[in-house]
Motif scaffolding. Structure first.
Motif, PDB file in Angstrom:
ATOM      1  N   LEU A  39      38.925  44.656  38.144  1.00 27.94           N
ATOM      2  CA  LEU A  39      40.210  44.223  38.219  1.00 27.94           C
ATOM      3  C   LEU A  39      40.071  42.801  38.585  1.00 27.94           C
ATOM      4  N   MET A  40      39.732  42.581  39.756  1.00 28.06           N
ATOM      5  CA  MET A  40      40.025  41.075  40.219  1.00 28.06           C
ATOM      6  C   MET A  40      38.637  40.246  39.164  1.00 28.06           C
ATOM      7  N   ARG A  41      38.286  40.705  38.824  1.00 27.80           N
ATOM      8  CA  ARG A  41      37.504  40.022  37.877  1.00 27.80           C
ATOM      9  C   ARG A  41      38.127  39.597  36.662  1.00 27.80           C
ATOM     10  N   GLU A  42      38.536  40.751  36.276  1.00 27.15           N
ATOM     11  CA  GLU A  42      39.371  40.025  34.871  1.00 27.15           C
ATOM     12  C   GLU A  42      40.923  38.985  35.490  1.00 27.15           C
ATOM     13  N   ALA A  43      41.221  39.922  36.650  1.00 22.54           N
ATOM     14  CA  ALA A  43      42.276  38.054  37.388  1.00 22.54           C
ATOM     15  C   ALA A  43      41.786  37.058  37.698  1.00 22.54           C
ATOM     16  N   ALA A  44      40.558  36.843  37.858  1.00 21.59           N
ATOM     17  CA  ALA A  44      39.878  36.041  38.037  1.00 21.59           C
ATOM     18  C   ALA A  44      39.846  35.209  36.803  1.00 21.59           C
ATOM     19  N   LEU A  45      39.416  35.231  35.937  1.00 19.08           N
ATOM     20  CA  LEU A  45      39.398  34.693  34.298  1.00 19.08           C
ATOM     21  C   LEU A  45      41.168  33.908  33.594  1.00 19.08           C
ATOM     22  N   LYS A  46      41.777  35.471  34.088  1.00 17.34           N
ATOM     23  CA  LYS A  46      42.849  35.052  33.596  1.00 17.34           C
ATOM     24  C   LYS A  46      43.578  33.799  34.106  1.00 17.34           C
ATOM     25  N   SER A  47      43.119  33.097  35.197  1.00 17.85           N
ATOM     26  CA  SER A  47      43.656  32.260  36.068  1.00 17.85           C
ATOM     27  C   SER A  47      43.537  31.161  35.192  1.00 17.85           C
ATOM     28  N   VAL A  48      42.251  30.835  34.366  1.00 17.25           N
ATOM     29  CA  VAL A  48      41.642  29.799  33.920  1.00 17.25           C
ATOM     30  C   VAL A  48      42.324  29.312  32.868  1.00 17.25           C
ATOM     31  N   ILE A  49      43.573  29.924  32.765  1.00 15.40           N
ATOM     32  CA  ILE A  49      44.693  29.648  32.024  1.00 15.40           C
ATOM     33  C   ILE A  49      45.146  28.974  32.992  1.00 15.40           C
ATOM     34  N   PHE A  50      46.058  28.956  33.638  1.00 17.69           N
ATOM     35  CA  PHE A  50      46.888  28.101  34.480  1.00 17.69           C
ATOM     36  C   PHE A  50      46.229  26.621  35.750  1.00 17.69           C
ATOM     37  N   VAL A  51      44.810  27.525  36.296  1.00 14.27           N
ATOM     38  CA  VAL A  51      44.628  26.520  37.366  1.00 14.27           C
ATOM     39  C   VAL A  51      43.186  25.656  36.505  1.00 14.27           C
TER      40      VAL A  51
END
Length: 281
Positions: free
Chosen positions: A96-108
């Motif tokens: 879950l943490m790994r996927e959340a971090a991956l999705k963060s690339v869209i924003f930061v």
């Protein structure tokens, strides 16, 4: 082949704070984790808490804190490996943490995502890392690209209606390739994966909006984009087959709790940064 940096360039690169921020003290970190996790438990929103905490720490550029968050979330005593929870539960939270971090690339962007994913990987035990998915399921191929774009367009419409077409055209006017990139990125990275709970670490539509809110709120000074993704979370209540946590997160009360919790974590982990800045005045 260039093997070494010129000395003057090498020196320049040491200036202007090139390193990521260090983690706050474990006492301060665990204090805010304990306080906010207890609130999440009262709301049955522990997945939302883990996602927003991961993305907030990533955005504030505290990569080692992401590792501390993993140990906090997966052990009764963060300092004791012997207190680790079951492998199944730990792998679930790590994914879950790994996927959340991956999705963060869209924003930061890529750099902070690399640093925090590294901070997470460095904290994982060998058996946990071994149990995480290794094969890519997001590679664009002639067979998958149409479905990816359709998934991205569906998510775009879900977040931005009734202004989806107007905003699509506005961003297209900025650069003809920009909106196409965004739709493909939404379909590839931000939208939930098609197989739902069968996909390790898959984030729901509501949790994807929590990623957007956490990164944009922690980043600061991007008000229009933050407002859009707050609306996105509120609109997630209209999705079919919502679980109880997503119903709460997408409610008015739940969305307020998300924003307030992000602020609480940001304030806790950046307080030392603020003190350093004042000391230089």
């Amino acid at each position: 082949m260039v093997k070494h940096l010129p000395p003057a360039v090498k020196h320049l690169l040491t200036l202007r704070n090139p390193e990521a921020w260090p983690s706050p003290s474990l006492g301060k970190l665990h204090n805010v984790f304990n306080r906010t996790l207890n609130e999440a438990k009262q709301r049955n929103a522990e997945n939302g808490w883990l996602v927003l905490s991961t993305c907030t720490l990533l955005t504030t550029n505290r990569p080692s804190s992401v590792g501390h968050l993993y140990r906090f979330a997966t052990r009764s005593d963060p300092n004791s490996l012997e207190s680790r929870k079951s492998l199944t539960e730990v792998v679930y939270k790590a994914a879950l943490m790994r996927e959340a971090a991956l999705k963060s690339v869209i924003f930061v962007g890529v750099p902070r995502t690399i640093l925090s994913l590294t901070g997470l990987k460095d904290a994982l035990e060998e058996d946990v890392y071994a149990a995480l998915r290794k094969n890519s399921i997001r590679e664009a191929t002639p067979q998958t690209i149409e479905a990816t774009v359709a998934r991205g367009q569906t998510l775009w419409n879900s977040i931005y209606q009734p202004h989806a077409v107007k905003l699509y055209n506005k961003l297209g006017d900025l650069h003809p390739d920009f909106i196409k990139f965004i739709i493909q990125a939404y379909g590839t990275i931000l939208s939930p994966l098609p197989r739902g709970d069968l996909e390790q670490g898959n984030l729901t539509r509501a949790l994807g909006s929590v990623v957007g809110i956490a990164t944009l709120r922690a980043e600061g000074r991007v008000g229009p984009q933050l407002i859009s993704h707050v609306f996105g979370l509120l609109k997630a209540r209209n999705e079919e087959n919502l679980n109880d946590e997503d119903k709460y997160l997408s409610s008015d009360e739940g969305t307020e709790w998300v924003v307030r919790t992000i602020d609480e974590i940001v304030d806790a982990v950046t307080s030392e940064e603020a003190s350093l800045a004042k000391g230089k005045l």
